[in-house]
Scaffold this motif. Structure first.
Motif, PDB file in Angstrom:
ATOM      1  N   PRO A 154      40.233  43.459  36.584  1.00 15.75           N
ATOM      2  CA  PRO A 154      41.150  43.079  37.659  1.00 15.75           C
ATOM      3  C   PRO A 154      40.991  43.921  38.924  1.00 15.75           C
ATOM      4  O   PRO A 154      41.222  43.419  40.029  1.00 15.75           O
ATOM      5  CB  PRO A 154      42.537  43.277  37.035  1.00 15.75           C
ATOM      6  N   ALA A 155      40.580  45.160  38.801  1.00 20.94           N
ATOM      7  CA  ALA A 155      40.386  46.004  39.990  1.00 20.94           C
ATOM      8  C   ALA A 155      39.341  45.404  40.928  1.00 20.94           C
ATOM      9  O   ALA A 155      39.407  45.607  42.144  1.00 20.94           O
ATOM     10  CB  ALA A 155      39.969  47.410  39.576  1.00 20.94           C
ATOM     11  N   LEU A 156      38.391  44.640  40.388  1.00 25.34           N
ATOM     12  CA  LEU A 156      37.343  44.051  41.216  1.00 25.34           C
ATOM     13  C   LEU A 156      37.880  42.921  42.097  1.00 25.34           C
ATOM     14  O   LEU A 156      37.390  42.707  43.200  1.00 25.34           O
ATOM     15  CB  LEU A 156      36.194  43.534  40.356  1.00 25.34           C
ATOM     16  N   TYR A 157      38.855  42.194  41.613  1.00 28.34           N
ATOM     17  CA  TYR A 157      39.377  41.073  42.392  1.00 28.34           C
ATOM     18  C   TYR A 157      40.796  41.343  42.915  1.00 28.34           C
ATOM     19  O   TYR A 157      41.575  40.435  43.189  1.00 28.34           O
ATOM     20  CB  TYR A 157      39.292  39.750  41.625  1.00 28.34           C
ATOM     21  N   ARG A 158      41.099  42.589  43.125  1.00 27.63           N
ATOM     22  CA  ARG A 158      42.395  43.017  43.656  1.00 27.63           C
ATOM     23  C   ARG A 158      42.704  42.324  44.988  1.00 27.63           C
ATOM     24  O   ARG A 158      43.850  41.964  45.255  1.00 27.63           O
ATOM     25  CB  ARG A 158      42.396  44.531  43.836  1.00 27.63           C
ATOM     26  N   ALA A 159      41.697  42.124  45.829  1.00 30.51           N
ATOM     27  CA  ALA A 159      41.926  41.472  47.129  1.00 30.51           C
ATOM     28  C   ALA A 159      42.420  40.033  46.939  1.00 30.51           C
ATOM     29  O   ALA A 159      43.253  39.564  47.711  1.00 30.51           O
ATOM     30  CB  ALA A 159      40.646  41.488  47.957  1.00 30.51           C
ATOM     31  N   LEU A 160      41.935  39.339  45.926  1.00 30.91           N
ATOM     32  CA  LEU A 160      42.412  37.977  45.648  1.00 30.91           C
ATOM     33  C   LEU A 160      43.865  38.011  45.195  1.00 30.91           C
ATOM     34  O   LEU A 160      44.677  37.182  45.614  1.00 30.91           O
ATOM     35  CB  LEU A 160      41.542  37.303  44.585  1.00 30.91           C
ATOM     36  N   ILE A 161      44.192  38.963  44.332  1.00 39.24           N
ATOM     37  CA  ILE A 161      45.567  39.097  43.845  1.00 39.24           C
ATOM     38  C   ILE A 161      46.502  39.368  45.019  1.00 39.24           C
ATOM     39  O   ILE A 161      47.556  38.739  45.146  1.00 39.24           O
ATOM     40  CB  ILE A 161      45.664  40.223  42.788  1.00 39.24           C
ATOM     41  N   ALA A 162      46.112  40.291  45.894  1.00 41.01           N
ATOM     42  CA  ALA A 162      46.941  40.641  47.054  1.00 41.01           C
ATOM     43  C   ALA A 162      47.152  39.444  47.976  1.00 41.01           C
ATOM     44  O   ALA A 162      48.216  39.307  48.589  1.00 41.01           O
ATOM     45  CB  ALA A 162      46.303  41.799  47.814  1.00 41.01           C
ATOM     46  N   ALA A 163      46.158  38.563  48.061  1.00 38.89           N
ATOM     47  CA  ALA A 163      46.249  37.369  48.914  1.00 38.89           C
ATOM     48  C   ALA A 163      46.900  36.191  48.190  1.00 38.89           C
ATOM     49  O   ALA A 163      46.980  35.094  48.737  1.00 38.89           O
ATOM     50  CB  ALA A 163      44.855  36.979  49.409  1.00 38.89           C
ATOM     51  N   ARG A 164      47.334  36.419  46.948  1.00 37.39           N
ATOM     52  CA  ARG A 164      47.986  35.391  46.121  1.00 37.39           C
ATOM     53  C   ARG A 164      47.062  34.195  45.861  1.00 37.39           C
ATOM     54  O   ARG A 164      47.483  33.043  45.864  1.00 37.39           O
ATOM     55  CB  ARG A 164      49.311  34.977  46.736  1.00 37.39           C
ATOM     56  N   ILE A 165      45.786  34.503  45.630  1.00 37.92           N
ATOM     57  CA  ILE A 165      44.793  33.485  45.282  1.00 37.92           C
ATOM     58  C   ILE A 165      44.558  33.572  43.780  1.00 37.92           C
ATOM     59  O   ILE A 165      44.217  34.635  43.254  1.00 37.92           O
ATOM     60  CB  ILE A 165      43.481  33.713  46.055  1.00 37.92           C
ATOM     61  N   GLY A 166      44.748  32.454  43.095  1.00 41.27           N
ATOM     62  CA  GLY A 166      44.576  32.424  41.650  1.00 41.27           C
ATOM     63  C   GLY A 166      43.117  32.529  41.251  1.00 41.27           C
ATOM     64  O   GLY A 166      42.224  32.080  41.978  1.00 41.27           O
ATOM     65  N   LEU A 167      42.859  33.121  40.088  1.00 41.67           N
ATOM     66  CA  LEU A 167      41.506  33.240  39.547  1.00 41.67           C
ATOM     67  C   LEU A 167      41.530  32.869  38.073  1.00 41.67           C
ATOM     68  O   LEU A 167      42.315  33.426  37.303  1.00 41.67           O
ATOM     69  CB  LEU A 167      40.984  34.679  39.699  1.00 41.67           C
ATOM     70  N   GLU A 168      40.709  31.917  37.709  1.00 42.52           N
ATOM     71  CA  GLU A 168      40.541  31.521  36.313  1.00 42.52           C
ATOM     72  C   GLU A 168      39.087  31.746  35.940  1.00 42.52           C
ATOM     73  O   GLU A 168      38.187  31.406  36.711  1.00 42.52           O
ATOM     74  CB  GLU A 168      40.898  30.049  36.109  1.00 42.52           C
ATOM     75  N   THR A 169      38.849  32.316  34.771  1.00 40.78           N
ATOM     76  CA  THR A 169      37.494  32.601  34.310  1.00 40.78           C
ATOM     77  C   THR A 169      37.134  31.675  33.167  1.00 40.78           C
ATOM     78  O   THR A 169      37.933  31.468  32.246  1.00 40.78           O
ATOM     79  CB  THR A 169      37.394  34.073  33.850  1.00 40.78           C
ATOM     80  N   MET A 170      35.912  31.133  33.224  1.00 39.39           N
ATOM     81  CA  MET A 170      35.410  30.204  32.212  1.00 39.39           C
ATOM     82  C   MET A 170      33.912  30.399  32.087  1.00 39.39           C
ATOM     83  O   MET A 170      33.294  30.996  32.967  1.00 39.39           O
ATOM     84  CB  MET A 170      35.677  28.754  32.640  1.00 39.39           C
TER      85      MET A 170
END
Length: 125
Positions: free
Chosen positions: A81-97
């Motif tokens: 999660p530390a790698l995509y912290r900027a997405l979390i801060a911008a409230r952009i969802g991330l799903e991994t598959m």
């Protein structure tokens, strides 16, 4: 008889994948790429899962998607999660598959008119 388009008008569509290649709008790609719901497909300078960095997710952030589908390659692997912290801060969802599931899910969401981006890792054999 089917009466709907296979490709959303003006949007990107993934028509095929085989683990080493992905076809977007009929064009074959053999390296990692970013597929936004609209606009140009972009190269994603990522050759191996272990090379993922914050910079890779910041490139995604610049495209301003509502949701990111991360295709982690042939098998399911989760980024820290530390790698995509900027997405979390911008409230952009991330799903991994895995790659195949990511391609299918992207197409469904894009066909619904969602602001989705597929971040697809294609590792060299």
């Amino acid at each position: 008889m089917k009466f709907q388009l296979d490709q959303p008008q003006g949007g990107n569509s993934i028509s095929r994948h085989d683990g080493q290649h992905v076809w977007v709008n009929g064009r074959q790609h053999g390296a990692s790429l970013l597929v936004p719901w609209r606009g140009e497909v972009q190269d994603w300078a990522l050759a191996r899962f272990d090379d993922l960095s914050e910079a890779h997710f910041e490139q995604i952030l610049a495209l301003k998607p509502e949701l990111v589908i991360f295709g982690s390659g042939a098998k399911l692997r989760f980024a820290r999660p530390a790698l995509y912290r900027a997405l979390i801060a911008a409230r952009i969802g991330l799903e991994t598959m895995d790659l195949g599931a990511a391609c299918r899910t992207y197409n469904v969401l894009a066909s619904e008119g969602r602001s989705v981006l597929a971040a697809l890792l294609i590792e060299a054999a």
